[in-house]
Design a protein around this motif. Structure first.
Motif, PDB file in Angstrom:
ATOM      1  N   ALA A  36       0.830  -1.211   0.000  1.00 52.32           N
ATOM      2  CA  ALA A  36       0.000   0.000   0.000  1.00 52.32           C
ATOM      3  C   ALA A  36       0.862   1.258   0.000  1.00 52.32           C
ATOM      4  O   ALA A  36       0.543   2.233  -0.694  1.00 52.32           O
ATOM      5  CB  ALA A  36      -0.938  -0.008   1.199  1.00 52.32           C
ATOM      6  N   LEU A  37       1.949   1.230   0.761  1.00 50.55           N
ATOM      7  CA  LEU A  37       2.830   2.401   0.807  1.00 50.55           C
ATOM      8  C   LEU A  37       3.460   2.663  -0.553  1.00 50.55           C
ATOM      9  O   LEU A  37       3.526   3.812  -1.003  1.00 50.55           O
ATOM     10  CB  LEU A  37       3.914   2.212   1.868  1.00 50.55           C
ATOM     11  CG  LEU A  37       4.850   3.395   2.086  1.00 50.55           C
ATOM     12  CD1 LEU A  37       4.075   4.650   2.475  1.00 50.55           C
ATOM     13  CD2 LEU A  37       5.887   3.053   3.142  1.00 50.55           C
ATOM     14  N   LEU A  48      -4.453   7.494  -4.145  1.00 54.54           N
ATOM     15  CA  LEU A  48      -4.137   7.871  -2.763  1.00 54.54           C
ATOM     16  C   LEU A  48      -5.245   7.453  -1.808  1.00 54.54           C
ATOM     17  O   LEU A  48      -4.983   6.935  -0.718  1.00 54.54           O
ATOM     18  CB  LEU A  48      -3.908   9.384  -2.663  1.00 54.54           C
ATOM     19  CG  LEU A  48      -2.608   9.888  -3.260  1.00 54.54           C
ATOM     20  CD1 LEU A  48      -2.615  11.407  -3.351  1.00 54.54           C
ATOM     21  CD2 LEU A  48      -1.428   9.409  -2.442  1.00 54.54           C
ATOM     22  N   SER A  65       1.053   6.992  -6.415  1.00 61.36           N
ATOM     23  CA  SER A  65      -0.105   7.871  -6.598  1.00 61.36           C
ATOM     24  C   SER A  65       0.245   9.331  -6.335  1.00 61.36           C
ATOM     25  O   SER A  65      -0.256  10.223  -7.025  1.00 61.36           O
ATOM     26  CB  SER A  65      -1.253   7.425  -5.680  1.00 61.36           C
ATOM     27  OG  SER A  65      -1.683   6.136  -6.031  1.00 61.36           O
ATOM     28  N   HIS A  69       0.851   4.113  -2.686  1.00 61.30           N
ATOM     29  CA  HIS A  69       0.576   5.469  -2.220  1.00 61.30           C
ATOM     30  C   HIS A  69       1.609   6.441  -2.784  1.00 61.30           C
ATOM     31  O   HIS A  69       1.260   7.522  -3.273  1.00 61.30           O
ATOM     32  CB  HIS A  69       0.603   5.475  -0.686  1.00 61.30           C
ATOM     33  CG  HIS A  69      -0.276   6.479  -0.046  1.00 61.30           C
ATOM     34  ND1 HIS A  69      -1.652   6.445  -0.135  1.00 61.30           N
ATOM     35  CD2 HIS A  69       0.013   7.566   0.709  1.00 61.30           C
ATOM     36  CE1 HIS A  69      -2.157   7.452   0.546  1.00 61.30           C
ATOM     37  NE2 HIS A  69      -1.168   8.162   1.060  1.00 61.30           N
ATOM     38  N   LEU A  78      -3.140   1.591   4.810  1.00 63.18           N
ATOM     39  CA  LEU A  78      -1.964   2.086   5.524  1.00 63.18           C
ATOM     40  C   LEU A  78      -2.175   2.160   7.031  1.00 63.18           C
ATOM     41  O   LEU A  78      -1.284   2.578   7.754  1.00 63.18           O
ATOM     42  CB  LEU A  78      -1.555   3.462   4.984  1.00 63.18           C
ATOM     43  CG  LEU A  78      -1.002   3.462   3.568  1.00 63.18           C
ATOM     44  CD1 LEU A  78      -0.723   4.878   3.105  1.00 63.18           C
ATOM     45  CD2 LEU A  78       0.249   2.610   3.478  1.00 63.18           C
ATOM     46  N   GLY A 137       1.741  13.155   5.887  1.00 63.66           N
ATOM     47  CA  GLY A 137       1.939  11.734   5.589  1.00 63.66           C
ATOM     48  C   GLY A 137       3.339  11.294   5.954  1.00 63.66           C
ATOM     49  O   GLY A 137       3.537  10.226   6.543  1.00 63.66           O
ATOM     50  N   THR A 160      -5.211   3.384  -1.688  1.00 65.86           N
ATOM     51  CA  THR A 160      -4.084   2.813  -0.951  1.00 65.86           C
ATOM     52  C   THR A 160      -4.061   3.278   0.494  1.00 65.86           C
ATOM     53  O   THR A 160      -3.612   2.541   1.375  1.00 65.86           O
ATOM     54  CB  THR A 160      -2.741   3.163  -1.624  1.00 65.86           C
ATOM     55  OG1 THR A 160      -2.620   4.594  -1.723  1.00 65.86           O
ATOM     56  CG2 THR A 160      -2.636   2.532  -3.003  1.00 65.86           C
ATOM     57  N   GLY A 161      -4.582   4.474   0.741  1.00 67.33           N
ATOM     58  CA  GLY A 161      -4.646   4.981   2.106  1.00 67.33           C
ATOM     59  C   GLY A 161      -5.483   4.104   3.024  1.00 67.33           C
ATOM     60  O   GLY A 161      -5.262   4.050   4.233  1.00 67.33           O
TER      61      GLY A 161
END
Length: 145
Positions: free
Chosen positions: A19-20, A72, A26, A23, A79, A139, A75-76
Motif C-alpha cells: 500500500a505504501l 491515494l 499515486s 501510495h 496504511l 503523511g 491505498t490509504g
C-alpha cells in the motif's frame, strides 16, 4: 467515506508495504500532474507562456491528477488508521480539485480575462498547493511516528 472505511488497526507488514508503494506512486502521478499545471500557470502569470498553453496542459493533466488522487484514497485504506489532519488536507485537495475543474471552462476561449476570474484561479492554485504539500508533509510525519 474513506475515514469510515479505513481499518482501525495496523495492517500486516506485507499489506502496508504494498500500500505504501502504491501510495507513493499515486503521489508522483497526482501531485506531479498538479505541479506541472501550476508551473505552466506561473509561467503564464509572468508572461512567459500564453494562457492557451496552461489550459491545454490542465486538460491533459486532468486524468493523471484524478487517477493519482483516487490511488491515494484507495491505498490509504491499507496504511492503517488515518490521521485526521491529513484526511482533512486530502478532503481539501479533492473539493478544490472539483472547483478547479469547474473553473477551467470559464478560463477557456476568453481573449481578455476579468481580474476576478484570475484571482479565483490563483486562489484555487494556492489552496491546491497548500493542501497537497500539507498532506505530503503530514503523511511523511505520520510514517515517522
Amino acid at each position: 467515506m474513506v475515514m469510515l472505511a479505513a481499518p482501525r488497526s495496523a495492517p500486516s507488514e506485507l499489506v502496508h508495504g504494498i500500500a505504501l508503494f502504491g501510495h507513493l506512486v499515486s503521489v508522483v502521478v497526482g501531485f506531479g500532474a498538479v505541479l506541472l499545471v501550476d508551473w505552466f500557470g506561473l509561467l503564464w502569470l509572468t508572461g512567459r507562456r500564453p494562457l492557451a498553453d496552461v489550459l491545454r496542459t490542465a486538460r491533459g493533466a486532468h486524468v493523471p491528477t484524478w487517477l493519482g488522487f483516487a490511488g491515494l484514497l484507495t491505498t490509504g485504506l491499507f496504511l492503517g488508521p488515518p490521521a485526521v489532519p491529513k484526511a482533512v488536507a486530502v478532503l481539501v485537495v479533492g473539493i478544490n480539485g472539483v472547483y478547479a475543474a469547474r473553473l477551467l471552462p470559464e478560463l477557456s476561449g476568453r481573449p481578455d480575462l476579468p481580474v476576478r476570474l484570475v484571482v479565483r484561479a490563483v486562489a484555487a492554485t494556492a489552496i491546491s498547493q497548500l493542501a497537497w504539500w500539507t498532506a505530503v508533509v503530514l503523511g511523511f510525519l505520520n510514517t515517522r511516528s
